[in-house]
Design a protein around this motif. Structure first.
Motif, PDB file in Angstrom:
ATOM      1  N   ASN A  43      -9.991   7.602   6.411  1.00 26.11           N
ATOM      2  CA  ASN A  43     -10.957   7.244   7.439  1.00 26.11           C
ATOM      3  C   ASN A  43     -12.290   7.017   6.749  1.00 26.11           C
ATOM      4  N   ILE A  47     -13.237   3.721  10.505  1.00 26.39           N
ATOM      5  CA  ILE A  47     -12.205   2.707  10.294  1.00 26.39           C
ATOM      6  C   ILE A  47     -11.039   3.437   9.644  1.00 26.39           C
ATOM      7  N   GLN A  48      -9.899   3.446  10.307  1.00 23.99           N
ATOM      8  CA  GLN A  48      -8.776   4.231   9.819  1.00 23.99           C
ATOM      9  C   GLN A  48      -7.723   3.347   9.181  1.00 23.99           C
ATOM     10  N   SER A  49      -7.079   3.932   8.176  1.00 18.25           N
ATOM     11  CA  SER A  49      -5.950   3.254   7.552  1.00 18.25           C
ATOM     12  C   SER A  49      -4.884   4.299   7.262  1.00 18.25           C
ATOM     13  N   ASN A  79      -2.455   0.798   1.985  1.00 19.68           N
ATOM     14  CA  ASN A  79      -3.310   1.163   3.115  1.00 19.68           C
ATOM     15  C   ASN A  79      -3.513  -0.074   3.973  1.00 19.68           C
ATOM     16  N   TRP A  81      -5.867  -1.532   6.725  1.00 20.12           N
ATOM     17  CA  TRP A  81      -7.185  -1.335   7.343  1.00 20.12           C
ATOM     18  C   TRP A  81      -7.357  -2.274   8.522  1.00 20.12           C
ATOM     19  N   SER A  83     -10.523  -3.098  11.130  1.00 21.37           N
ATOM     20  CA  SER A  83     -11.935  -2.767  11.363  1.00 21.37           C
ATOM     21  C   SER A  83     -12.486  -3.325  12.667  1.00 21.37           C
ATOM     22  N   SER A  96      -8.615  -7.364   9.290  1.00 22.22           N
ATOM     23  CA  SER A  96      -7.551  -6.472   8.820  1.00 22.22           C
ATOM     24  C   SER A  96      -7.301  -6.772   7.350  1.00 22.22           C
TER      25      SER A  96
END
Length: 173
Positions: A43, A47-49, A79, A81, A83, A96
């Motif tokens: 995180n 923004i989480q991945s 990962n 992502w 956003s 992304s």
């Protein structure tokens, strides 16, 4: 966190978690195989991945003092992502992206020597490491244990000298 004019508007959090499940099996008395299944969560500024990958390993014990190992790390690990939620508050659509972790292969050997009734021992190890898109690296190290109580370590890691000491002490129950 800052706006487009450089003014502070808040704070940004950053954390990373890795959960690994490890399984191993002694196939023969001198040969073992293992696997790590990894779940990675990151995180950054909300923004989480996340991603899933695995490592594979093998260990061969040759005689009582010679060992060979092979590890393949980060197979399939990436990962992802997204956003969009973060940038939406600024009026942008976000994007992304997928960051793939490089596959890492390590091949190593170690020799263990014991003397004085096994109280003193010396371990010498050499590893070769090849990361995807990078040149071959080597790692060399030694560890000496005096009376299974005091350890001294020295090594070369990518050309840099490493040193360490250790003390082994049992704690009372």
């Amino acid at each position: 966190e800052r706006d487009f004019n450089g003014q502070v508007t808040g704070s940004i959090s950053n954390y990373q978690n890795l959960i690994a499940l490890t399984f191993s099996k002694q196939v023969k008395p001198n040969f073992s195989l293992g696997v790590n299944i990894k779940y990675l969560q990151h995180n950054l500024a909300n923004i989480q991945s996340s991603g899933v990958g695995f490592d594979l390993g093998a260990l061969l014990l040759w005689q009582s003092n010679l060992r060979f190992g092979l590890v393949v790390e980060n197979v399939g690990l990436s990962n992802s992502w997204l956003s969009g939620n973060y940038w939406k508050k600024f009026g942008f659509s976000g994007s992304s992206n997928i960051d793939k972790f490089p596959v890492n292969i390590k091949l190593g050997t170690a020799v263990l020597s014991r003397w004085l009734s096994g109280q003193n021992q010396f371990l010498l190890a050499l590893d070769l490491e090849k990361r995807e898109h990078q040149s071959l690296q080597f790692h060399l190290g030694g560890e000496y244990w005096y009376k299974n109580l005091l350890a001294a370590r020295a090594g070369l890691n990518r050309g840099d000298l490493t040193l360490g000491v250790g003390i082994k002490q049992k704690l009372a129950h």
